[in-house]
Write a protein that holds these residues in place. Structure first.
Motif, PDB file in Angstrom:
ATOM      1  N   ILE B 104      -3.291   4.527   3.722  1.00 14.24           N
ATOM      2  CA  ILE B 104      -1.954   4.793   4.269  1.00 14.24           C
ATOM      3  C   ILE B 104      -1.640   6.265   4.016  1.00 14.24           C
ATOM      4  N   LYS B 105      -1.132   6.934   5.065  1.00 16.58           N
ATOM      5  CA  LYS B 105      -0.761   8.336   4.936  1.00 16.58           C
ATOM      6  C   LYS B 105       0.705   8.489   5.336  1.00 16.58           C
ATOM      7  N   ASP B 106       1.371   9.458   4.641  1.00 17.55           N
ATOM      8  CA  ASP B 106       2.774   9.697   5.041  1.00 17.55           C
ATOM      9  C   ASP B 106       2.824  10.743   6.158  1.00 17.55           C
ATOM     10  N   GLU B 107       4.057  11.156   6.519  1.00 15.89           N
ATOM     11  CA  GLU B 107       4.202  12.033   7.680  1.00 15.89           C
ATOM     12  C   GLU B 107       3.532  13.387   7.486  1.00 15.89           C
ATOM     13  N   ASN B 109       0.755  13.810   6.293  1.00 16.97           N
ATOM     14  CA  ASN B 109      -0.698  13.517   6.265  1.00 16.97           C
ATOM     15  C   ASN B 109      -1.250  13.423   4.838  1.00 16.97           C
ATOM     16  N   GLU B 127      -5.977   1.945  13.840  1.00 22.86           N
ATOM     17  CA  GLU B 127      -4.822   2.746  13.391  1.00 22.86           C
ATOM     18  C   GLU B 127      -3.530   2.055  13.784  1.00 22.86           C
ATOM     19  N   TYR B 128      -2.623   1.970  12.820  1.00 21.86           N
ATOM     20  CA  TYR B 128      -1.292   1.389  13.087  1.00 21.86           C
ATOM     21  C   TYR B 128      -0.276   2.416  12.610  1.00 21.86           C
ATOM     22  N   SER B 129       0.963   2.204  13.055  1.00 22.46           N
ATOM     23  CA  SER B 129       2.000   3.014  12.404  1.00 22.46           C
ATOM     24  C   SER B 129       3.094   2.070  11.905  1.00 22.46           C
ATOM     25  N   PHE B 137       7.947   7.327   9.264  1.00 21.39           N
ATOM     26  CA  PHE B 137       6.762   6.621   9.777  1.00 21.39           C
ATOM     27  C   PHE B 137       5.567   6.899   8.901  1.00 21.39           C
ATOM     28  N   TYR B 138       4.727   5.907   8.734  1.00 22.30           N
ATOM     29  CA  TYR B 138       3.486   6.052   7.967  1.00 22.30           C
ATOM     30  C   TYR B 138       2.322   5.670   8.863  1.00 22.30           C
ATOM     31  N   GLN B 139       1.240   6.384   8.677  1.00 19.96           N
ATOM     32  CA  GLN B 139       0.017   6.028   9.411  1.00 19.96           C
ATOM     33  C   GLN B 139      -0.810   5.076   8.563  1.00 19.96           C
ATOM     34  N   PHE B 141      -4.468   3.027   8.363  1.00 18.85           N
ATOM     35  CA  PHE B 141      -5.830   2.825   8.907  1.00 18.85           C
ATOM     36  C   PHE B 141      -6.430   1.604   8.254  1.00 18.85           C
TER      37      PHE B 141
END
Lengths: 244, 449
Positions: B104-107, B109, B127-129, B137-139, B141
């Motif tokens: 999980i990455k924050d905005e 990155n 990939e989801y958000s 929003f968080y990315q 994977f």
């Protein structure tokens, strides 16, 4: 032998053959009359009884030789010689069983035909009692069968047994030599006045007819077949063991 | 082991697995089963994999949302953030095994959580958000879901009663199909066999002709062919009969004409030649007729006494060849079901040959032997014998030993005999014994099948 010529009736649908044969037989000393259909032959034979021997072809269109034989035999005892297509064994045997005196395969050497006709005539002459070589009259009696070679009649229990001349000769031969085996060669020579041929079943058919006629009078198993040899009339003392 | 394999082979023979019935049955059954299994496989894999993917995605999103929520709740130093989050989620989910590999990455990155994701290749990533409670929003994977373990599921499903039902239903359908194809074929077979045996065209079963399929076309074609063949064969028979009759009439006239010449000029050697040639032509016609007669139908076999037939032939030979001694050792029990006329012709030709090639004094020996299922007739002569290479050729029509054309035969005798023996489904064997001559063995089954 008669002074006039013997009269032969020749019946065959092949007119050319008839003409040739009649020329040949005339040269041999016969008086020959020819007819080409079964109908005409039957009529002629039933009309007048002046024919000494009939030579009858089996294969004829319309009324066949066997039909002629059947209708003539019922009324006349004239000797009949059948001409059969060689190999039509059934026709030969049927012809003999219906009362033909002998058969000859066709085509044949005309000299053989002439010899057969002479043999038949000699036999008939003997049977009429006016032949040259008259045999002494013998009365034979066995198994209740009485033979008179003079009148050539057979009686079974004093009932007359109707036999053709060949059958009478065969029965007479067997009875006079009862207890002995007579070869088919000898029988054919003595009864039919001709040598035995290969595939010749004339004697067997005559014997079979005699057996049938005796059997009808209640006399069974008196003539034994000796396989490969000939026939034997059992004597009254001889028990009949294996008659096959 | 050998015994077992022999047993297997005999079972294989008895059940007749080579038969079309079993071939069609097994092929159709196997293929229908395969089709059904494949269909089941496709359906199950499609449904269950869709199901699985959906559930997997849900799980990933739920877990990611929880982690994001926790992350926003407790702001911790970046150093051991991921481990703390992992511990928390492990506790929360109650079982460690359920932790899904994800990143999980924050905005900005910046990675905030990572579990077993290092080794996941880029093409295996999803990939989801995710929207956190704070509105950021968080990315997320995650690893692509692996194929579900459908084989176990499949087996599970096929063990059901349904599968047993399918198994037997497809067997029944296959057997019916197989039977519907082979039954008319068998009927056609028995039709042609009856024709071959009886030489009369038997009626074709109506059910065969009214089927309306290719087999009924075949049946009507075969019926047509049999009728044609029968017509041709009868025409040939008739022709042979007519020709022989037509040949004999002029032959008879020729003989009388020759005899007339002979009356006028006795001892004419040309006339003698004509007579002997007439006789020869007549014999040839007879043999050709005999040969063709054997084709003709015999309604049913009759009991034939082999001893009586041999005796009849030997009697005839005694007349034709008086100088040749014949020794006959019969087995009086020898009897078969057959065709007396044909047998007589066979014996006549074979014994006749033996006598013909024996000079006077040479013994011809004939023995018959009654065996459990057949009768053996041996004809042995002490004549010149036959070359090994010539033996098979002897059975061809018009072939004569040594290819000589001058002997007083036509080379039809053995062909006639062979044909007569074949009519009885028998065998003719020739051999040359060491002490010369020829030995012919006839093996005749007691019952013509």
């Amino acid at each position: 032998m008669k002074n006039e010529k013997y009269k032969i009736l020749l019946v065959d649908d092949d007119e050319t053959l008839c003409a040739l044969l009649s020329e040949f037989l005339q040269e041999e000393g016969f008086d020959v009359e020819t007819l080409h259909t079964g109908d005409a032959a039957t009529q002629r034979l039933l009309q007048r009884d002046d024919i000494d021997t009939v030579v009858l072809d089996i294969m004829m269109p319309g009324m066949s030789g066997l039909d002629v034989l059947r209708s003539v035999r019922a009324k006349r005892q004239v000797p009949i010689l059948m001409l059969t297509g060689r190999g039509d064994d059934i026709d030969r045997i049927v012809g003999l069983e219906m009362g033909a005196d002998d058969y000859l395969g066709k085509p044949c050497n005309p000299r053989e035909l002439s010899a057969r006709i002479k043999a038949i005539i000699r036999r008939t002459e003997n049977s009429l009692g006016n032949g040259v070589e008259t045999k002494p009259i013998v009365h034979t009696q066995l198994h209740g069968i009485k033979l008179d070679t003079g009148t050539r009649t057979a009686l079974v229990n004093n009932n007359p047994l109707p036999l053709t001349s060949a059958e009478f000769n065969a029965l007479s031969l067997l009875m006079t030599r009862a207890g002995q085996t007579i070869t088919k060669q000898d029988m054919t020579q003595e009864v039919l006045n001709r040598p035995l041929e290969a595939y010749d079943r004339a004697m067997d058919v005559h014997i079979s007819r005699i057996r049938q006629k005796l059997s009808a009078e209640g006399i069974n198993d008196v003539i034994k077949s000796i396989r490969g040899v000939g026939y034997q009339m059992l004597t009254e003392q001889q028990p009949n063991q294996d008659d096959n | 082991m050998q015994k077992f394999s022999a047993l297997l082979a005999s079972a294989y023979q008895k059940l007749g697995f080579k038969r079309l019935f079993w071939r069609i049955f097994i092929c159709f059954w196997l293929s229908s089963l395969l089709v059904m299994i494949a269909t089941g496989f496709v359906i199950i894999s499609k449904y269950s994999s869709e199901d699985y993917t959906k559930r997997y995605n849900n799980d990933v999103l739920t877990q990611a949302e929880r982690i994001v929520w926790r992350y926003e709740q407790s702001v911790t130093s970046a150093t051991n953030r991921s481990i703390k989050l992992k511990n928390w989620i492990t506790k929360r989910e109650n079982r460690r095994g359920h932790l899904l590999p994800m990143l999980i990455k924050d905005e900005t990155n910046q990675g905030i959580y990572q579990y077993r994701f290092n080794k996941v290749k880029p093409n295996e990533r999803l990939e989801y958000s995710v929207l956190g409670p704070s509105g950021r929003f968080y990315q997320v994977f995650s690893k692509k879901p692996q194929a579900p373990r459908i084989y176990t599921q499949l087996m599970y499903r096929f063990q059901s009663l349904q599968f047993v039902f399918i198994f037997f239903a497809s067997a029944l359908v296959s057997a019916l199909l197989s039977w519907s194809i082979t039954r008319p074929l068998n009927a056609l077979g028995s039709f042609s066999r009856r024709y071959a045996n009886e030489q009369e065209v038997p009626p074709l079963p109506r059910t065969l002709l009214t089927r309306g399929d290719e087999l009924s076309d075949l049946a009507s074609d075969i019926e047509f062919m049999v009728n044609k063949t029968h017509a041709a064969a009868s025409a040939q028979q008739q022709l042979l009969h007519d020709v022989s009759h037509e040949l004999r009439a002029p032959l008879a006239r020729l003989q009388v004409s020759a005899a007339l010449i002979e009356q006028k000029t006795p001892d004419n050697r040309h006339v003698k030649q004509i007579h002997s040639d007439c006789l020869r032509i007549d014999q040839l016609i007879q043999q050709i007729l005999d040969y063709s007669k054997l084709e003709q139908s015999n309604p049913s076999p009759e009991p034939c006494d082999i001893d009586a037939l041999c005796n009849q032939v030997i009697d005839n030979m005694a007349v034709t060849y008086p100088a040749v001694p014949v020794e006959y050792r019969p087995d009086s029990k020898a009897q078969i079901m057959g065709f007396a006329e044909a047998l007589l012709q066979a014996l006549d030709n074979i014994i006749g040959n033996a006598c013909k090639y024996s000079s006077s004094g040479d013994l011809v020996q004939i023995t018959t032997l009654d065996r459990p299922t057949s009768v053996l007739i041996t004809v042995r002569d002490h004549g010149p014998g036959v070359d090994e290479q010539e033996m098979s050729k002897l059975l061809q029509p018009f072939y004569r030993a040594g290819n000589k054309m001058h002997t007083n035969g036509f080379g039809l005798g053995l062909s006639i005999a062979l044909k007569a023996i074949h009519k009885h489904k028998g065998e003719l064997r020739m051999s040359t014994p060491d002490d010369g001559g020829l030995s012919v063995e006839l093996i005749l089954p007691k019952v013509v099948i």
